[in-house]
Design a protein around this motif. Structure first.
Motif, PDB file in Angstrom:
ATOM      1  N   GLY A 366       0.799  -1.209   0.000  1.00  0.00           N
ATOM      2  CA  GLY A 366       0.000   0.000   0.000  1.00  0.00           C
ATOM      3  C   GLY A 366       0.832   1.258   0.000  1.00  0.00           C
ATOM      4  O   GLY A 366       2.030   1.250  -0.287  1.00  0.00           O
ATOM      5  N   VAL A 367       0.159   2.351   0.335  1.00  0.00           N
ATOM      6  CA  VAL A 367       0.784   3.673   0.465  1.00  0.00           C
ATOM      7  C   VAL A 367       0.822   3.976   1.959  1.00  0.00           C
ATOM      8  O   VAL A 367      -0.215   3.938   2.627  1.00  0.00           O
ATOM      9  N   PHE A 368       2.001   4.263   2.471  1.00  0.00           N
ATOM     10  CA  PHE A 368       2.199   4.351   3.913  1.00  0.00           C
ATOM     11  C   PHE A 368       2.718   5.744   4.283  1.00  0.00           C
ATOM     12  O   PHE A 368       3.925   5.997   4.266  1.00  0.00           O
ATOM     13  N   PRO A 369       1.815   6.682   4.636  1.00  0.00           N
ATOM     14  CA  PRO A 369       2.268   8.011   5.056  1.00  0.00           C
ATOM     15  C   PRO A 369       2.836   7.972   6.466  1.00  0.00           C
ATOM     16  O   PRO A 369       2.441   7.132   7.293  1.00  0.00           O
ATOM     17  N   ASP A 370       3.749   8.879   6.746  1.00  0.00           N
ATOM     18  CA  ASP A 370       4.295   9.044   8.090  1.00  0.00           C
ATOM     19  C   ASP A 370       3.171   9.576   8.974  1.00  0.00           C
ATOM     20  O   ASP A 370       2.742  10.730   8.824  1.00  0.00           O
ATOM     21  N   ILE A 371       2.695   8.745   9.924  1.00  0.00           N
ATOM     22  CA  ILE A 371       1.545   9.149  10.724  1.00  0.00           C
ATOM     23  C   ILE A 371       1.933  10.136  11.829  1.00  0.00           C
ATOM     24  O   ILE A 371       1.063  10.603  12.574  1.00  0.00           O
ATOM     25  N   GLY A 372       3.209  10.480  11.910  1.00  0.00           N
ATOM     26  CA  GLY A 372       3.638  11.518  12.848  1.00  0.00           C
ATOM     27  C   GLY A 372       3.963  12.832  12.167  1.00  0.00           C
ATOM     28  O   GLY A 372       4.414  13.776  12.820  1.00  0.00           O
ATOM     29  N   VAL A 523       1.880  -5.510  10.459  1.00  0.00           N
ATOM     30  CA  VAL A 523       1.771  -4.112  10.046  1.00  0.00           C
ATOM     31  C   VAL A 523       1.336  -3.206  11.188  1.00  0.00           C
ATOM     32  O   VAL A 523       1.842  -2.091  11.323  1.00  0.00           O
ATOM     33  N   PHE A 524       0.444  -3.673  12.050  1.00  0.00           N
ATOM     34  CA  PHE A 524      -0.227  -2.755  12.969  1.00  0.00           C
ATOM     35  C   PHE A 524       0.171  -2.889  14.440  1.00  0.00           C
ATOM     36  O   PHE A 524      -0.339  -2.153  15.273  1.00  0.00           O
ATOM     37  N   ILE A 525       1.065  -3.831  14.762  1.00  0.00           N
ATOM     38  CA  ILE A 525       1.645  -3.821  16.104  1.00  0.00           C
ATOM     39  C   ILE A 525       2.661  -2.682  16.161  1.00  0.00           C
ATOM     40  O   ILE A 525       3.540  -2.590  15.293  1.00  0.00           O
ATOM     41  N   HIS A 571     -12.233  -0.829  11.787  1.00  0.00           N
ATOM     42  CA  HIS A 571     -11.570   0.147  12.654  1.00  0.00           C
ATOM     43  C   HIS A 571     -10.299   0.691  11.993  1.00  0.00           C
ATOM     44  O   HIS A 571     -10.052   1.908  12.019  1.00  0.00           O
ATOM     45  N   ILE A 572      -9.520  -0.188  11.392  1.00  0.00           N
ATOM     46  CA  ILE A 572      -8.280   0.267  10.753  1.00  0.00           C
ATOM     47  C   ILE A 572      -8.594   1.118   9.528  1.00  0.00           C
ATOM     48  O   ILE A 572      -7.867   2.057   9.202  1.00  0.00           O
ATOM     49  N   ALA A 573      -9.705   0.815   8.847  1.00  0.00           N
ATOM     50  CA  ALA A 573     -10.117   1.668   7.725  1.00  0.00           C
ATOM     51  C   ALA A 573     -10.463   3.073   8.209  1.00  0.00           C
ATOM     52  O   ALA A 573     -10.147   4.066   7.547  1.00  0.00           O
ATOM     53  N   GLU A 574     -11.107   3.172   9.365  1.00  0.00           N
ATOM     54  CA  GLU A 574     -11.445   4.491   9.921  1.00  0.00           C
ATOM     55  C   GLU A 574     -10.188   5.285  10.262  1.00  0.00           C
ATOM     56  O   GLU A 574     -10.123   6.494  10.045  1.00  0.00           O
ATOM     57  N   GLN A 575      -9.182   4.592  10.773  1.00  0.00           N
ATOM     58  CA  GLN A 575      -7.936   5.263  11.134  1.00  0.00           C
ATOM     59  C   GLN A 575      -7.000   5.425   9.935  1.00  0.00           C
ATOM     60  O   GLN A 575      -6.207   6.366   9.885  1.00  0.00           O
ATOM     61  N   MET A 576      -7.085   4.502   8.987  1.00  0.00           N
ATOM     62  CA  MET A 576      -6.311   4.524   7.742  1.00  0.00           C
ATOM     63  C   MET A 576      -4.813   4.761   8.024  1.00  0.00           C
ATOM     64  O   MET A 576      -4.168   5.623   7.426  1.00  0.00           O
ATOM     65  N   TYR A 577      -4.251   3.964   8.959  1.00  0.00           N
ATOM     66  CA  TYR A 577      -2.815   4.068   9.239  1.00  0.00           C
ATOM     67  C   TYR A 577      -1.996   3.767   7.988  1.00  0.00           C
ATOM     68  O   TYR A 577      -0.896   4.293   7.804  1.00  0.00           O
TER      69      TYR A 577
END
Length: 617
Positions: A366-372, A523-525, A571-577
């Motif tokens: 996927g496309v992974f933006p820096d969430i910070g 991916v999400f831990i 839930h992960i779709a709502e957050q879209m990490y």
């Protein structure tokens, strides 16, 4: 336990009856063992071994006579075929191949022949733990057995991963967190120094799970968080104590990235880097660096008479045109983990009568933006990116619009993944909707985003690079400007693949997964070493996601676990990490001279190679 208990189902339904019956025939499993791991079986496999051998010989003799008849018929028809139109000849060839395969299936497996497959490049070492890299696991599964493996039943999808017993003869489960495995008494290491043909022992299994052997090794993370201890209680019995129930434990024991069962002697002076000592289906016979690896049938394999082929050759071929030519000429006769899309049509037309399978890839990407990094700290901005991306156009670039699927937080795993095209709640986050994307940006107070680096790579071929350009254009349409940065594979794997570079948006494929727990945790831990999400440690504040991740891992009821995994996808779709990618179909081929073809979409498909035999010997 209730009738819906997950492990009870594993023992009765998920564990292959074929494996249990095979164990009974070769190792003398008693009635108690059959009741434990194969409940409900009504097949009659009680005939003595000698009678089975006579039956196999008769079948092979019948097969030889059928092949002679087929050859005579083919010679008689050859002249007539030369005068027929090409299309008609192709139809006849396909019909003849189908008839030959059906006759051979009835006759039973023939022994002999050479399986020839290809890989795009050489391996750095034969030990994927001492020299990290998945290439070693492509080879290790040919030699090193595991307690379980991926089942390979007739008609089973190549992406429907289920466990069956392999090195293990039986398994007991006194409680939800304890497993007792008895290993086969006819499993032996090959007869060469330093093991000299000794039996495979429970101590070998326990050693293979020792903490110091795999300290820091990321692929062991599937089992490690739940593993309390491993102990050999006698020569053939090994006990696993888990700190908590682990729903996919039996499947994880057969994971294509190990741990494999290896003899401790092989690690002296790190011999495992240069060679392998086998108790599996094949013996390492020859290694030509940069050219090929050659294996021969293990005559002392505990699952004899498999493998049916005399040898297995893995050729290193990196060019698609050369790969196509090799299939057309017969230099290659089956695929290992897929055929590149650009040559599929050429092979379909050029090799009539071949066996094909097309199933979506299970690689996460996927496309992974820096969430910070502002403004991507806001989930609405990340949702806007997802709504801006035209996933069908991306599939079309790769010629996979009809066969590909859209990922959610999961790749398209049968039984667990929910298709966003068919689920309205999920579809809201994945449907191509530039207007919604701009509304989300407005709600977040964003009036356009200036040039952010979008890192992509040449590691996955030219199609992936073209798809990155589609992403760039889609984002620009809604006011998000990105600058493409194309990295060489070595740079990409050390910076973007593992999410270690911040201040960027990464575009990458990640890992292939066999189970939803593995895909989600990789991916999400927050502290996962396999996550491509920059600043992924910030996900630690998401208590709801952590709760669901832990619940589904230990849930014993299958339907309850499916509900938890659906809730995680939503839930992960709502957050879209991460902004999920697409999954084009993996194309598998076996030439018409092969029967017993049943693909497994994994980079350790030894069970499928064991089952194949040649119908033209």
């Amino acid at each position: 336990m209730s009738s819906s208990n997950y492990w009870s189902r594993m023992r009765t339904r998920r564990l292959s009856r074929r494996a249990v019956l095979r164990s009974a025939a070769t190792a003398g499993v008693g009635a108690a063992g059959l009741a434990l791991v194969g409940c409900g079986d009504d097949d009659d496999d009680s005939q003595p071994a000698a009678a089975q051998q006579d039956q196999q010989q008769q079948q092979m003799q019948q097969g030889d006579q059928q092949q002679q008849d087929q050859a005579a018929a083919h010679a008689a028809d050859q002249a007539e075929q030369q005068d027929q139109p090409a299309a008609q000849q192709q139809d006849q060839q396909q019909d003849q191949a189908a008839v030959a395969q059906a006759q051979q299936q009835q006759a039973g497996p023939a022994m002999g022949g050479e399986l020839r497959i290809s890989d795009t490049s050489d391996l750095a070492s034969f030990d994927g733990f001492l020299t990290f890299g998945y290439k070693a696991f492509l080879h290790g599964h040919n030699c090193y057995p595991m307690l379980t493996q991926f089942s390979n039943e007739s008609g089973q999808s190549s992406i429907d991963f289920q466990p069956e017993l392999w090195l293990a003869d039986s398994v007991e489960q006194p409680d939800d967190a304890t497993y007792l495995f008895v290993i086969k008494d006819n499993a032996v290491w090959e007869d060469r120094s330093p093991v000299d043909g000794r039996n495979v022992t429970a101590e070998d299994v326990a050693f293979s799970f020792a903490g110091d052997r795999y300290a820091g090794y990321p692929n062991r993370g599937a089992i490690l968080p739940s593993l309390g201890g491993v102990e050999a209680t006698d020569d053939r019995t090994v006990r696993f104590d888990l700190t908590a129930p682990l729903a996919p434990f039996l499947l994880y024991l057969g994971h294509h990235a190990g741990p494999y069962v290896m003899p401790p002697e092989l690690l002296e002076d790190e011999m495992s880097r240069q060679t392998m000592i086998s108790a599996g289906p094949f013996l390492l016979d020859e290694y030509e660096p940069g050219s090929r690896v050659v294996y021969k049938r293990n005559p002392n394999y505990f699952d004899a008479p498999k493998p049916y082929a005399d040898s297995l050759v893995i050729n290193f071929i990196g060019d698609n045109s050369a790969i196509a030519a090799a299939y057309l000429s017969g230099e290659l006769n089956t695929s290992w983990f897929g055929v590149a899309p650009p040559i599929v049509e050429e092979l379909e037309n050029g090799i009539p009568g071949s066996t094909w399978e097309f199933e979506p890839s299970l690689v996460i990407g996927g496309v992974f933006p820096d969430i910070g990094m502002e403004p991507f700290t806001d989930p609405r901005v990340r949702q806007a990116m997802s709504s801006a991306i035209d996933r069908d156009s991306i599939l079309a670039v790769g010629g996979a619009l009809e066969t590909g699927k859209w990922s959610t937080a999961l790749p398209p795993m049968p039984g667990w993944w929910v298709d966003p095209k068919e689920d309205a709640a999920l579809g809201e986050y994945y449907n191509y909707d530039p207007e919604r994307a701009m509304q989300l940006l407005d709600a977040a107070g964003i009036d356009g985003i200036d040039a952010v680096p979008l890192h992509t790579t040449t590691a996955y071929g030219p199609i992936f690079a073209e798809q990155s350009q589609v992403v760039q254009a889609n984002l620009l349409d809604v006011g998000i400007e990105v600058e493409l940065v194309v990295n060489e594979p070595t740079v990409h794997y050390s910076t973007i693949f593992n999410g270690s570079t911040t201040g960027v948006i990464g575009h990458t494929l990640s890992v292939a997964s066999i189970e939803p727990d593995e895909a989600l945790r990789n991916v999400f831990i927050p502290d996962s070493p396999r996550s491509p999400i920059p600043n992924g440690e910030l996900m630690a504040s998401d208590a709801r996601m952590s709760e669901l991740l832990n619940m589904q891992r230990t849930e014993s009821d299958v339907e309850a676990r499916k509900k938890q995994i659906y809730d995680l996808q939503l839930h992960i779709a709502e957050q879209m990490y991460s902004v999920p990618w697409v999954n084009a179909a993996i194309s598998q081929i076996a030439r018409p001279e092969l029967s017993g073809v049943q693909f497994i979409q994994t980079f350790a498909p030894s069970p499928s190679l064991e089952d194949m035999w040649f119908n033209n010997l």
